[in-house]
Design an enzyme around this catalytic site. Structure first.
Site, mmCIF file in Angstrom:
data_model
loop_
_atom_site.group_PDB
_atom_site.id
_atom_site.type_symbol
_atom_site.label_atom_id
_atom_site.label_comp_id
_atom_site.label_asym_id
_atom_site.label_seq_id
_atom_site.Cartn_x
_atom_site.Cartn_y
_atom_site.Cartn_z
ATOM 1 N N GLU A 131 0.821 -1.212 0.000
ATOM 2 C CA GLU A 131 0.000 0.000 0.000
ATOM 3 C C GLU A 131 0.854 1.261 0.000
ATOM 4 O OE1 GLU A 131 -2.519 0.724 3.423
ATOM 5 O OE2 GLU A 131 -3.176 2.657 2.595
ATOM 6 N N ASP A 197 10.126 5.448 15.222
ATOM 7 C CA ASP A 197 9.999 6.888 15.034
ATOM 8 C C ASP A 197 10.536 7.577 16.280
ATOM 9 O OD1 ASP A 197 9.196 9.429 14.151
ATOM 10 O OD2 ASP A 197 7.290 9.252 15.209
ATOM 11 N N ASP A 199 11.167 11.410 17.730
ATOM 12 C CA ASP A 199 10.846 12.787 17.414
ATOM 13 C C ASP A 199 11.253 13.691 18.562
ATOM 14 O OD1 ASP A 199 8.841 14.313 15.300
ATOM 15 O OD2 ASP A 199 8.990 15.273 17.262
#
Ligand SMILES: [Zn+2]
Lengths: 506, 510
Positions: A131, A197, A199
């Site tokens: 996808e 991730d 951040d």
């Protein structure tokens, strides 16, 4: 002004017409299993009409709000996305569709991206059932796109000029066919890279140099530390080899682990890796964030060894987190011992300008001064270890890693706020990485023009790729090497399997 | 249990094959299996022939064990308490000896264990709820037995599972010693066996998540103390998967109309295990002959279901048919003979004239006692007193009826009121009862009331070891409730020999 547009104007509209209306996709609840309540709330806030005026400010909250994980598009309506549409007339902005079109036509390394996701030069379902999701210039979000080749993906990007696109899992069938399946259960995610991730948002309570969306080299060090610790654990503990670290374009980094073993993990295994790496718990108002048993688990022991020098130089000196009296309260709170903290408080009240480094060594001085502390030397060492960990240990957004079907922003797309390309970070030279030197899309287009203007083109030959003419070159080359190693490993394993025949035991 | 059934009921011609795969694999070998180990993953269905009676009897015995385990869980018994409590129950219903015991019945015990597991697997694979409950209880049983396994035999059994566990050798131990201990917390328990094995980390995701293993290049180094829980985890996973398969095979099983009623009965019994009535298990003794005039004075020893019937009877001077039947059989169970029973009912139904009583009620009482009716009824000495299981599964009473188990048939408020009316006032207990019936654990609630009401006496019995452990397990029959309550109230007399009781009182006086 020289402008690097391709001669021949915009590309012809081809057979890549979007058949999927974003709203219909969003309502397709049966297939959209990625959206969590939190996601939805984030999206709600992300589509509020921005009160801010400058484009730069409008993207301030990009990373932490809709961020890289626009995995649920339910609340993103056409109306509100109009609000977010840039009204600035500065045509050289990163999200300008014409600029993006050139970027996709001439610079984006689709070939290597395809190989990276396909694990082979010839197309397989690893790629074709994968996808992709696009964020269009009008901020519409289109999910469940899939492509059979690098070229088809490129054409789609050139045509739609998405401000960025995201990569989701490989599904059991082609994502575009999901609605024609009789049973909803026949459409399910089967594989995806393990992702992480990191951040800067999660470091706001301990960094003093910057806040909000801005970063500098000083606070980027927190990301560097996190990369070193996580990378070491993934390689040494889990044995993963094909780890790609990618700059997220503003103030964070992503990791993509492409080892077959990692791609095939279910949610439970992803969750267990995230849990293994996760250490700090509790919010700002909480007590100690570090609660670990002793002796330390070897992963934590190794992490501390990696982090100790950073704590001395980057935290105590550069961040000076306890300089202000209000901030040193946190330090005293973490120490816990009443006698010791009272003595320290007294000392610091008397000389209010002591630095964090001085305050840190005051702890040992006062503690060793005899009966001032009820902490045993061993306990004090442990408490100080815990504090070091709280100020240096990676702060992961663990939720991102736990789900097989989460989407994550693709490497090499452009961050719409900064215009910087999401380039790979060479983990062997992670300390040298400077986010501020990462090329912006505007800079890259100028470089192409400059290169061609110099007349160097002829010398180098016609076959030369456009990215080779720019400062994107080392990043693409690093990526190419990474992809080649991955493919070699993957195909080597396949060949070995084929040669060994059925006798081989898996 | 079923072993007490009259031998005449066994029909040797009724034989069953407990092999759900029979139709699937026509070439399957029917043979007796070797049972090298006490423990069994039950991966392979039994393939030998057993009689229908064995099929049912073994299933019921296992059911009894599982029900008791569940009761331990509901009462939050610790693993040690559970082991202690279960020991006599297991010994009686499902003994399983170690190889080292050199018992002559090893094979027979293991066969019984194997077959009964599969019988219940079939009986409980029909619904998701039953499957979950069965898997949970079987896992408990497996864990309990594994913990009690002889150390060497357990090791051999685990090795036989072929779970790809590589023992960490001395060389690696020397190399990673510190790290191994730090990672697995081995330093904590001194005297604990020190050893590790390695597996792919994906096999132990929970341990990885909690950082309780050492990781090296994708291999998890696991302390051997985790091995048991890993084996149990694997057992549970395989059983759950197997139950799914059985569920799909079940429609085929229904073709066998000899097995399906038994399976149906067994799955129904899961509500509360069936306890068959036997005279010696519930009547008091010869020396304490109950007569019609005594009933009012012993009602306080009746379980709530019977106290309720008695109160209704006294209030209305009448009971409807099912209540009458339930109460008559119970009274028969406590030792009231036929004549006394008739007298009891005659006096109780004081608004009814002689001829109506004789015409409409007398026959039913005599029938229940086996005094009239067909040969079978007479030979079986009438009906068997109803067990908790029977009371908990029959149709709910309609208006004007009072039969059944009040823990099930009463609204919580009415139940609490009834308990208070019978003298149960402990607020904690009433609260717990309310919660327990809310979870539909009716017989557990009843047992809790019993235990709380007899706390002091039960303590004494346990401390002085007055009763065999089997006399202290969960009550599953109203008559057992009465018997124990009555005996506890007369502990001194029993001990003094004023009232004879088989066994314990003599032991206690020795
Ligand atoms: Zn900064």
């Amino acid at each position: 002004m020289p402008h690097a547009t391709t001669p021949g104007s915009s590309p012809p509209i081809e057979d890549t017409v979007m058949s999927e209306a974003p709203i219909a996709d969003a309502n397709d609840a049966a297939n959209d299993t990625t959206g969590t309540v939190e996601d939805q709330e984030d999206d709600v806030s992300a589509v509020q009409p921005p009160a801010k005026t400058s484009l730069e400010d409008m993207f301030d909250d990009d990373d932490e709000e809709d961020g890289e994980f626009s995995s649920s598009a339910q609340t993103r309506t056409a109306d509100s996305s109009q609000e977010a549409k840039p009204t600035s007339n500065s045509s050289s902005k990163a999200t300008d569709p014409e600029v993006m079109r050139v970027f996709y036509q001439r610079l984006f390394p689709f070939r290597y991206l395809f190989q990276w996701l396909n694990h082979s030069p010839t197309p397989t379902t690893d790629f074709s059932n994968r996808e992709f999701a696009f964020v269009l210039p009008n901020d519409a979000y289109i999910r469940y796109q899939s492509f059979v080749s690098a070229d088809q993906l490129r054409k789609q990007c050139v045509q739609l000029t998405p401000t960025r696109f995201e990569i989701g899992p490989e599904y059991s069938t082609n994502p575009r066919d999901r609605k024609t399946l009789r049973k909803a259960s026949a459409f399910r995610p089967v594989a995806k890279e393990l992702v992480f991730d990191i951040d800067m948002t999660d470091y706001d309570e301990i960094r003093t140099c910057c806040s909000g969306a801005s970063i500098c080299q000083k606070c980027w060090t927190f990301i560097t530390m996190a990369i070193k610790v996580v990378d070491a654990a993934l390689r040494e503990d889990f044995g993963f080899k094909h780890i790609l670290w990618v700059y997220s374009g503003r103030r964070g980094a992503h990791a993509w682990i492409s080892d077959k073993r990692a791609r095939q993990m279910d949610d439970q295994k992803r969750k267990s890796i995230a849990g293994y790496l996760e250490l700090l718990r509790g919010g700002d108002k909480g007590g100690k964030k570090v609660n670990v048993k002793r002796p330390l688990h070897p992963h934590l022991e190794r992490s501390l060894n990696i982090l100790n020098p950073h704590f001395q130089a980057d935290v105590l000196i550069d961040q000076d987190p306890w300089a202000e009296p209000a901030k040193s309260e946190r330090l005293l709170q973490l120490l816990g011992d009443k006698t010791l903290t009272a003595a320290l408080q007294k000392k610091w009240d008397a000389s209010p300008h002591r630095s964090s480094a001085q305050k840190w060594s005051d702890i040992d001085t006062l503690a060793s001064a005899g009966s001032l502390s009820t902490l045993t030397p061993k306990t004090l060492v442990e408490v100080k270890q815990d504090i070091r960990l709280e100020y240096t240990y990676p702060r992961l957004d663990a939720e991102v890693s736990k789900k097989l079907n989460h989407l994550l922003k693709s490497p090499f797309v452009v961050h719409p706020g900064t215009g910087r390309v999401c380039v790979p970070i060479d983990v062997r030279r992670v300390e040298d990485f400077e986010p501020e030197s990462v090329p912006t899309i505007q800079q890259l287009l100028k470089e192409i023009d400059a290169y061609e203007g110099d007349g160097r083109e002829d010398e180098a030959g016609e076959k030369m790729q456009d990215w080779e003419k720019t400062s994107l070159k080392p990043y693409v080359e690093y990526f190419r090497t990474h992809v080649n190693t991955l493919m070699k490993d993957e195909m080597g394993a396949k060949r070995a399997r084929a040669e060994e025949g059925e006798s081989m035991d898996f | 249990m079923l072993a007490t059934r009259p031998a005449a009921r066994i029909d040797a011609k009724r034989r069953a094959t407990v092999d759900p795969r029979k139709r699937q694999f026509a070439k399957a070998q029917y043979q007796e299996q070797d049972y090298n180990f006490r423990m069994n993953f039950y991966a392979i269905p039994p393939t030998g022939d057993i009689s229908l009676e064995q099929f049912e009897e073994w299933g019921i015995a296992r059911l009894k064990v599982l029900a008791e385990l569940e009761a331990c869980q509901f009462r939050n018994r610790s693993p040690e308490e559970t082991a202690e409590y279960m020991r006599p129950i297991l010994q009686k219903n499902l003994p399983l000896s170690a190889n080292s015991s050199r018992s002559g019945s090893l094979a027979e015990e293991r066969k019984r264990d194997h077959y009964s597991h599969w019988t219940l697997r079939l009986a409980f694979s029909a619904t998701e709820d039953l499957r979950k409950r069965f898997a949970r209880l079987e896992t408990m049983l497996f864990r309990l037995r594994l913990a009690q396994d002889d150390g060497r035999e357990r090791r051999e059994f685990i090795e036989s599972l072929n779970m790809d566990w590589e023992t960490v050798g001395e060389e690696e131990k020397a190399m990673f010693g510190e790290e191994l201990r730090a990672a697995t917390g081995a330093w904590r328990a001194k005297g604990e066996e020190e050893g590790w094995f390695k597996v792919d980390w994906e096999r132990v995701p929970e341990l990885v998540e909690q950082r309780r293993v050492l990781l090296k290049k994708g291999k998890a180094y696991v302390h051997i103390r985790e091995q048991t829980s890993m084996v149990v985890g694997e057992f549970s996973r395989q059983l759950e998967a197997g139950l799914e398969l059985s569920a799909r095979a079940l429609p085929r099983m229904d073709e066998d109309n000899r097995l399906s009623p038994i399976l149906h009965h067994l799955s129904k019994s899961f509500t509360a295990p069936d306890t068959a009535y036997s005279q010696d298990a519930s009547s008091i003794t010869d020396s304490t002959q109950v007569n019609a005039a005594m009933i009012d004075s012993v009602v306080k020893h009746f379980p709530l279901c019977m106290q309720n019937l008695h109160r209704e009877l006294r209030k209305n001077s009448h009971l409807k048919h099912f209540g009458r039947l339930q109460y008559t059989l119970f009274l028969k169970g406590i030792g009231l003979d036929l004549n006394n029973c008739i007298e009891f009912w005659r006096r109780s139904f004081k608004l009814i004239d002689e001829s109506k009583f004789n015409k409409e009620y007398l026959y039913n009482i005599r029938h229940a006692y086996g005094d009239v009716g067909g040969d079978a009824n007479k030979r079986g000495r009438g009906y068997t007193p109803y067990s908790c299981q029977k009371l908990l599964t029959e149709a709910l009473p309609s208006a004007g009826q009072s039969h059944g188990c009040p823990y099930r048939t009463f609204s919580p408020d009415n139940l609490i009121a009834l308990l208070q009316a019978t003298g149960v006032n402990d607020r904690e207990l009433l609260k717990t009862v309310r919660e327990t019936v809310g979870k539909q654990r009716y017989h557990i609630a009843c047992n809790l009331v019993f235990e709380t009401q007899h706390k002091a006496d039960l303590k004494k019995v346990k401390e002085q070891n007055l009763w065999p452990a089997s006399e202290l397990d969960t009550i599953l029959h109203p008559n057992t409730y009465f018997k124990r309550s009555f005996q506890l109230a007369n502990l001194n007399k029993f001990q003094n020999g004023d009232i004879g009781i088989d066994g314990p009182s003599q032991e206690a006086s020795q």
